[in-house]
Write an enzyme that holds these catalytic residues in place. Structure first.
Site, PDB file in Angstrom:
ATOM      1  N   GLU A 179       0.851  -1.144  -0.013  1.00 28.96           N
ATOM      2  CA  GLU A 179      -0.070   0.052   0.212  1.00 28.96           C
ATOM      3  C   GLU A 179       0.926   1.291  -0.005  1.00 28.96           C
ATOM      4  O   GLU A 179       0.514   2.324  -0.775  1.00 28.96           O
ATOM      5  CB  GLU A 179      -0.980  -0.025   1.050  1.00 28.96           C
ATOM      6  CG  GLU A 179      -2.024  -1.053   1.046  1.00 28.96           C
ATOM      7  CD  GLU A 179      -2.881  -0.931  -0.021  1.00 28.96           C
ATOM      8  OE1 GLU A 179      -2.957   0.391  -0.789  1.00 28.96           O
ATOM      9  OE2 GLU A 179      -3.549  -1.838  -0.722  1.00 28.96           O
ATOM     10  N   TYR A 192      -6.786   5.009   5.708  1.00 25.70           N
ATOM     11  CA  TYR A 192      -7.100   4.038   4.579  1.00 25.70           C
ATOM     12  C   TYR A 192      -6.076   2.680   4.657  1.00 25.70           C
ATOM     13  O   TYR A 192      -6.596   1.642   4.510  1.00 25.70           O
ATOM     14  CB  TYR A 192      -6.936   4.802   3.150  1.00 25.70           C
ATOM     15  CG  TYR A 192      -6.452   3.670   2.058  1.00 25.70           C
ATOM     16  CD1 TYR A 192      -7.511   3.007   1.484  1.00 25.70           C
ATOM     17  CD2 TYR A 192      -4.927   3.299   1.521  1.00 25.70           C
ATOM     18  CE1 TYR A 192      -7.369   2.034   0.529  1.00 25.70           C
ATOM     19  CE2 TYR A 192      -4.847   2.394   0.787  1.00 25.70           C
ATOM     20  CZ  TYR A 192      -5.954   1.825   0.202  1.00 25.70           C
ATOM     21  OH  TYR A 192      -5.772   0.848  -0.863  1.00 25.70           O
ATOM     22  N   ASP A 199      -9.798   4.939  -0.155  1.00 27.82           N
ATOM     23  CA  ASP A 199      -8.869   5.899  -0.699  1.00 27.82           C
ATOM     24  C   ASP A 199      -9.484   6.847  -1.873  1.00 27.82           C
ATOM     25  O   ASP A 199     -10.599   6.750  -2.109  1.00 27.82           O
ATOM     26  CB  ASP A 199      -7.606   5.343  -1.367  1.00 27.82           C
ATOM     27  CG  ASP A 199      -7.962   4.278  -2.401  1.00 27.82           C
ATOM     28  OD1 ASP A 199      -9.253   4.201  -2.726  1.00 27.82           O
ATOM     29  OD2 ASP A 199      -7.219   3.817  -3.024  1.00 27.82           O
TER      30      ASP A 199
END
Ligand code: SF4
Length: 380
Positions: A39, A122, A140
């Site tokens: 991520e 997120y 997101d």
């Protein structure tokens, strides 16, 4: 939002994901560490670019413990070329937090996760849903775009009623289809079909999508007014020793480009981007003040450099950071002494080194620095 609308979204997207979801290396039995690394890498960077970096990273730092033990230089070296180096620093610092405060095991609680450096709401949602199987949203920019179009949510999605509606919808659909499935499905739809320029003809949600049915796909989500970027002109110095080494400097870790090698640089000026005469003023300012600027800086680093007279070149590199459009005007000076007689210390940088061009290219450097190095043959 009606229950029917959320149910259609969740079931349709879950089926679509089962058939069309992307096969990505971090999705095979993901651990919290793998989700976190992927991520962070995916922020501001395309999937195709991330995949080889992710694979190399996992080969070198397969566990959070191995990352915590690594030097920041090794971490930055592996990150070189991905840009936005703050992310590499966050991973390195966050790994120490996981090892020191959580015994090497990521917590599954969303608020505990957010205490780790580099993990915001997120990423916490992504780790909790993908790695721990929790039914929590991960919202997101992709998710905001898909949900605001599908549900017809207007306004600034970062706060107030529009934010609450986005979160309520996301919360609702994870309960219906499961966090891991629906979060990844939304992510994939946003990345491949419901992009900024949407390809609605391929979208499984088309029949129920508010934006599509009302001809508002391009109008949603509504754009926030952006403050202009900073415009910054810097002068960079290629100082070459008689044995063809160049002086490079490492900014302090909390500075822009911290922990990466750069050529010594000085800011000529910085202002809001709308200045139309900036280039002209930068040229004039460099011409007038370059010699004084560099001599003052170099004499602080090593008295043998006091008499250096940098020459202007025509090389100018432009690089866009998130909030800064930076123009680097490159100057050059050739010395008659070898690098070993010119050790440098002090000034605003953390440390200095004399490296050959090839050594610079294999050291931790930013994309901006790489642009300068690749164009060096034009002026050296
Ligand atoms: S129909 Fe178009 S706008 Fe609506 S969710 Fe699908 S791709 Fe996005």
């Amino acid at each position: 939002m009606t229950d029917n609308s959320a149910a259609f979204f969740a079931h349709t997207l879950a089926s679509w994901f089962a058939a069309c979801g992307r096969d990505l290396p971090w999705r095979h039995s993901p651990t919290p560490y793998q989700v976190w690394v992927s991520e962070l890498m995916l922020q501001q960077t395309q999937v195709a670019t991330v995949i080889p970096y992710y694979n190399k990273w996992m080969a070198q730092f397969p566990t959070v413990e191995s990352l915590a033990k690594a030097s920041l230089e090794a971490v930055n070296g592996l990150w070189a070329g991905l840009g936005y180096y703050r992310r590499a620093r966050y991973l390195h610092q966050g790994a120490s937090v996981v090892v020191d405060h959580y015994g090497g095991c990521f917590p599954s609680d969303i608020s505990e996760l957010q205490k780790i450096t580099g993990i915001g709401a997120y990423t916490a949602g992504a780790i909790a849903s993908f790695a721990f199987g929790m039914d929590v949203p991960a919202i997101d920019g992709n998710a905001e775009r898909v949900i605001s179009r599908y549900s017809g949510i207007y306004g600034d999605l970062s706060h107030g009623d529009p934010r609450r509606r986005i979160e309520d919808f996301a919360q609702h659909v994870v309960q219906i289809a499961g966090g891991a499935v629906i979060n990844q499905a939304i992510m994939d739809l946003g990345a491949t079909i419901c992009r900024k320029k949407a390809d609605c003809d391929k979208c499984p949600l088309q029949s129920q999508c508010y934006a599509y049915r009302n001809g508002l796909v391009e109008a949603l989500p509504q754009k926030k007014a952006k403050s202009p970027k900073w415009l910054e002109y810097r002068s960079a110095l290629l100082l070459e020793s008689s044995d063809h080494r160049y002086l490079v400097a490492m900014p302090k870790s909390d500075a822009l480009l911290g922990n990466l090698w750069v050529f010594p640089m000085q800011t000529i000026f910085r202002e809001r981007e709308d200045a139309s005469d900036a280039k002209h003023r930068a040229d004039a300012s460099t011409r007038q003040s370059r010699k004084t600027l560099w001599q003052r800086m170099l004499s602080d680093l090593n008295p043998a450099l006091t008499q250096v007279v940098p020459m202007p070149t025509k090389l100018e590199i432009t690089h866009i950071f998130t909030h800064i459009r930076m123009h680097i005007l490159v100057d050059i000076a050739k010395l008659t002494q070898p690098a070993q007689l010119l050790e440098c210390a002090g000034g605003t940088y953390e440390k200095y080194a004399w490296l050959t061009r090839d050594q610079i290219l294999t050291s931790p450097i930013s994309t901006m620095m790489k642009k300068v190095v690749l164009r060096m043959p034009e002026i050296t």
